[in-house]
Design an enzyme around this catalytic site. Structure first.
Site, PDB file in Angstrom:
ATOM      1  N   ASP A  67      49.249  47.902  46.471  1.00  0.00           N
ATOM      2  CA  ASP A  67      50.566  48.080  45.859  1.00  0.00           C
ATOM      3  C   ASP A  67      50.483  48.333  44.352  1.00  0.00           C
ATOM      4  OD1 ASP A  67      49.670  45.455  45.399  1.00  0.00           O
ATOM      5  OD2 ASP A  67      51.111  44.586  46.768  1.00  0.00           O
ATOM      6  N   ASN A 136      56.246  33.032  49.869  1.00  0.00           N
ATOM      7  CA  ASN A 136      57.322  33.315  50.827  1.00  0.00           C
ATOM      8  C   ASN A 136      56.812  34.072  52.051  1.00  0.00           C
ATOM      9  OD1 ASN A 136      56.846  35.895  49.860  1.00  0.00           O
ATOM     10  ND2 ASN A 136      58.951  36.292  49.179  1.00  0.00           N
ATOM     11  N   HIS A 138      54.968  36.852  52.055  1.00  0.00           N
ATOM     12  CA  HIS A 138      54.778  38.308  51.966  1.00  0.00           C
ATOM     13  C   HIS A 138      53.299  38.678  52.003  1.00  0.00           C
ATOM     14  CE1 HIS A 138      54.857  38.297  47.247  1.00  0.00           C
ATOM     15  NE2 HIS A 138      53.621  38.294  47.653  1.00  0.00           N
ATOM     16  N   GLU A 143      58.251  42.092  51.686  1.00  0.00           N
ATOM     17  CA  GLU A 143      59.004  40.850  51.559  1.00  0.00           C
ATOM     18  C   GLU A 143      59.642  40.476  52.907  1.00  0.00           C
ATOM     19  OE1 GLU A 143      58.512  39.208  49.011  1.00  0.00           O
ATOM     20  OE2 GLU A 143      58.774  40.290  47.123  1.00  0.00           O
TER      21      GLU A 143
HETATM   22  C1  F6R Z   1      48.799  41.784  45.473  1.00  0.00           C
HETATM   23  C2  F6R Z   1      49.674  41.556  46.621  1.00  0.00           C
HETATM   24  C3  F6R Z   1      50.403  40.274  46.821  1.00  0.00           C
HETATM   25  C4  F6R Z   1      49.616  39.024  46.467  1.00  0.00           C
HETATM   26  C5  F6R Z   1      50.469  37.777  46.658  1.00  0.00           C
HETATM   27  C6  F6R Z   1      49.736  36.525  46.211  1.00  0.00           C
HETATM   28  O1  F6R Z   1      48.262  43.084  45.501  1.00  0.00           O
HETATM   29  O2  F6R Z   1      49.822  42.439  47.383  1.00  0.00           O
HETATM   30  O3  F6R Z   1      50.792  40.182  48.179  1.00  0.00           O
HETATM   31  O4  F6R Z   1      48.455  38.955  47.247  1.00  0.00           O
HETATM   32  O5  F6R Z   1      51.652  37.912  45.914  1.00  0.00           O
HETATM   33  O6  F6R Z   1      49.573  36.559  44.836  1.00  0.00           O
HETATM   34  P1  F6R Z   1      48.646  35.510  44.084  1.00  0.00           P
HETATM   35  O7  F6R Z   1      47.246  35.795  44.532  1.00  0.00           O
HETATM   36  O8  F6R Z   1      48.833  35.811  42.621  1.00  0.00           O
HETATM   37  O9  F6R Z   1      49.099  34.171  44.494  1.00  0.00           O
END
Ligand code: F6R
Length: 250
Positions: A67, A136, A138, A143
């Site tokens: 992303d 959450n 995702h 989301e």
């Molecule tokens: C990042 C991504 C997100 C993260 C998720 C966890 O490329 O796609 O899904 O993996 O938000 O983020 P952290 O590792 O910062 O807790």
């Protein structure tokens, strides 16, 4: 689904790097699907170490990221392109043209999403996808409520996600409202998936992924049907999992 419970973040990072290394040793031209955020930083550090010690080369590897924020140029320090360059790519021998991220600053984002899907196909699909998980539930920036049939698309970030990611910005208001993300179906097409989770703030999301009902309200549950999924999670993240969930305890 295989769950590898490890003691702490460092061990999670080492185990993840080990799987990436094995993949590249078996296929030096492997395509890696990569994630950003706090979780994979230690894995990248470990892989850089392996490269510097001469035990691993990325010369023929391709990478494709999950992303990118909408509206940030590649040069913006908060873009995921900058994150990947600074924390990984510039320290290893991967050619820049072998690394792919969505262009969140494209004039026509719809076209960019289609182009990204074509890119994934043109490089032969993802051999090993690294994922984190949002508090959450995702995965990538899919989301809660995202259809399991989604392909690469533009998403409005949940306020919980913007709050969680505000730590990288001067102000929460500076966190972009939208992102381009690989879709859930796109991710599920990866030949192998390794999901990393560390810390108590991921415990509930991990419980739902492992023990919850498959439900679009919880994007990570889409992974339940994947034929080659390994979860590497530390003790804190595993806190809410029942003993029956483990195939391998360490
Ligand atoms: C990042 C991504 C997100 C993260 C998720 C966890 O490329 O796609 O899904 O993996 O938000 O983020 P952290 O590792 O910062 O807790």
């Amino acid at each position: 689904m295989k769950i590898m419970k490890v003691d702490h973040y460092e061990e999670m990072s080492q185990e993840a790097a080990k799987l990436v290394k094995e993949k590249i040793k078996a296929n030096p031209k492997a395509t890696l699907g990569l994630a950003t955020g706090g979780t994979p930083v230690g894995m990248y550090e470990q892989l850089i170490k392996e490269y510097k010690e001469g035990s691993l080369s990325f010369r023929h590897v391709k990478t494709i990221n999950l992303d990118e924020y909408v509206g940030l140029t590649a040069g913006d320090e908060n873009s995921y392109r900058a994150y990947m360059n600074n924390l990984f790519f510039k320290h290893i021998d991967i050619p820049n043209e072998s690394t792919f991220l969505p262009n969140g600053d494209a004039d026509d984002l719809q076209k960019e999403c289609e182009y990204y899907e074509e890119t994934i196909k043109s490089i032969g699909g993802v051999d090993l996808q690294i994922l984190g998980i949002g508090g959450n539930g995702h995965i990538a920036f899919n989301e809660p409520g995202t259809p399991f049939t989604s392909r690469t698309h533009v998403v409005k970030l949940a306020s919980a996600t913007r709050e969680a990611n505000a730590r990288y910005f001067d102000d929460e208001e500076d966190v972009p409202e939208y992102a381009v993300t690989m879709g859930i179906e796109t991710i599920l097409e990866s030949k192998e998936i390794v999901l990393l989770a560390s810390g108590e703030n991921k415990a509930e999301a991990l419980r739902e992924l492992v023990e919850g009902e498959k439900d679009e309200a919880n994007p990570s549950t889409a992974l339940q049907g994947h034929p080659n999924l390994t979860i590497i999670a530390d003790r804190q993240a595993c806190k809410k999992l029942g003993e029956q969930s483990f195939t391998k305890e360490q």
